[in-house]
Design an enzyme around this catalytic site. Structure first.
Site, PDB file in Angstrom:
ATOM      1  N   LYS A 203       1.003  -1.166   0.006  1.00 22.52           N
ATOM      2  CA  LYS A 203       0.063   0.220   0.007  1.00 22.52           C
ATOM      3  C   LYS A 203       0.880   1.004  -0.145  1.00 22.52           C
ATOM      4  O   LYS A 203       1.927   1.440   0.843  1.00 22.52           O
ATOM      5  CB  LYS A 203      -0.690   0.150   1.199  1.00 22.52           C
ATOM      6  CG  LYS A 203      -1.599   1.300   1.534  1.00 22.52           C
ATOM      7  CD  LYS A 203      -2.506   1.033   2.667  1.00 22.52           C
ATOM      8  CE  LYS A 203      -2.630   2.231   3.536  1.00 22.52           C
ATOM      9  NZ  LYS A 203      -3.760   1.961   4.525  1.00 22.52           N
TER      10      LYS A 203
HETATM   11  C1  R5P Z   1      -2.703   4.956   8.266  1.00 22.34           C
HETATM   12  O1  R5P Z   1      -1.635   4.562   8.694  1.00 22.34           O
HETATM   13  C2  R5P Z   1      -3.775   4.318   8.265  1.00 22.34           C
HETATM   14  O2  R5P Z   1      -3.147   2.916   8.769  1.00 22.34           O
HETATM   15  C3  R5P Z   1      -4.780   3.955   7.014  1.00 22.34           C
HETATM   16  O3  R5P Z   1      -4.919   2.772   6.819  1.00 22.34           O
HETATM   17  C4  R5P Z   1      -4.168   4.451   5.771  1.00 22.34           C
HETATM   18  O4  R5P Z   1      -3.448   5.852   6.057  1.00 22.34           O
HETATM   19  C5  R5P Z   1      -5.160   4.585   4.915  1.00 22.34           C
HETATM   20  O5  R5P Z   1      -6.423   5.398   5.176  1.00 22.34           O
HETATM   21  P1  R5P Z   1      -6.548   6.912   4.658  1.00 22.34           P
HETATM   22  O6  R5P Z   1      -7.131   6.390   3.185  1.00 22.34           O
HETATM   23  O7  R5P Z   1      -7.396   7.590   5.458  1.00 22.34           O
HETATM   24  O8  R5P Z   1      -5.433   7.435   4.491  1.00 22.34           O
END
Ligand code: R5P
Length: 291
Positions: A203
């Protein structure tokens, strides 16, 4: 009742038809074991090859984030529209109904809070618990260039080793420190290191310039995080551009659960990710559903 001799002659062995096996649909994943492929096939839709992961793990380092104050009230209505829930074991056990049909990606790194150095993470879950919880993957934060770069890389490789033993894929989450430049050059570096060291998928963040070089240089699937809340149309454009540039889906949190209409937004994101819908049409869908 066992076959009697005479009926055996009716069996059909198709001796002239060779047994075929189809390649696994996900990039770079064909050599994985059956259990890993099966779990990845629960996260990524085998028809579109993509996923909409709903990220709701923010509380593991920042507490009750806006939109996640009451997961039972705010998030459960979104569950039917997600392919996967990405969350901590605490929220999973306390709030998510165990009869959910959605795949689960467990946050397995932690140990820090917004009050201190964020990269100083450790592994915060034993793989036995991931097995008990029937996780489809485990998510570990990796801070390339961060204060604790080496420790977080080793966290990831340990999880990969444990995951290989149990057939559970590891999702490497490339975290970009506050003072670091977020560009394709950095993301190529971060994602490639994670893939080289064994993560089954990665990711990362989307950048408008040269993102296709990030996905091209990474031998396993990449999903993008949503990042900070932005207007709905912009978030849909970002998701669409990422998919066009080779991303295998989104792991989106705030841009869904902080939307004015989260249920409408997640369906609009699905249209972009799974149906290749244009962001403008997906935004029309959002407005229609919002009503
Ligand atoms: C961040 O460390 C979190 O683990 C989230 O899973 C990640 O950032 C994704 O969420 P968002 O779309 O809010 O950035």
């Amino acid at each position: 009742m066992p076959d009697i001799d005479g009926i055996n002659e009716a069996k059909q062995y198709y001796t002239d038809v060779p047994q075929t096996s189809k390649r696994f649909f996900l990039k770079g994943s064909d050599s994985l074991d059956w259990g890993m492929k099966n779990r990845l096939g629960r996260i990524f839709n085998p028809v579109s090859g993509k996923t909409v992961m709903l990220a709701i793990d923010h509380g593991y380092f920042q507490g009750p984030t806006t939109g996640l104050e009451r997961i039972d009230l705010n998030i459960l209505p979104l569950e039917p529209y997600a392919d996967t829930l990405m969350l901590t074991r605490g929220i999973l056990r306390s709030i998510i109904p165990p009869d959910t049909q959605k795949s689960i990606v467990l946050r397995v790194s932690g140990g820090t809070s917004i009050l201190k150095e964020l990269s100083n993470e450790a592994l915060a879950l034993d793989i036995e618990d991931a097995v008990r919880l029937n996780a489809s993957a485990m998510a570990v934060q990796v801070f390339i260039g961060g204060e604790c770069e080496k420790e977080t890389i080793i966290n990831m490789t340990k999880m990969v080793d444990m995951g290989m033993r149990c057939g559970i894929p590891t999702l490497a989450v490339t975290a970009v420190g506050k003072n670091m430049v977020r560009d394709a050059k950095y993301l190529r570096l971060a994602t490639r290191i994670c893939a080289e060291l064994g993560a089954q998928y990665i990711k990362t963040y989307y950048v408008p310039e040269d993102f296709e070089t990030v996905t091209a240089a990474c031998p396993v699937p990449i999903v993008i995080a949503g990042g900070q809340k932005m207007p709905e149309l912009d978030a849909l454009k970002m998701a669409s551009q990422a998919i066009q540039a080779g991303a295998a889906g989104v792991d989106m949190g705030r841009n869904i659960f902080q939307s004015a209409s989260p249920v409408a937004m997640i369906q609009a994101v699905r249209a972009v990710v799974h149906d290749n819908e244009s962001p403008e049409k997906a935004f029309d869908l959002y407005n229609t559903l919002k009503k």
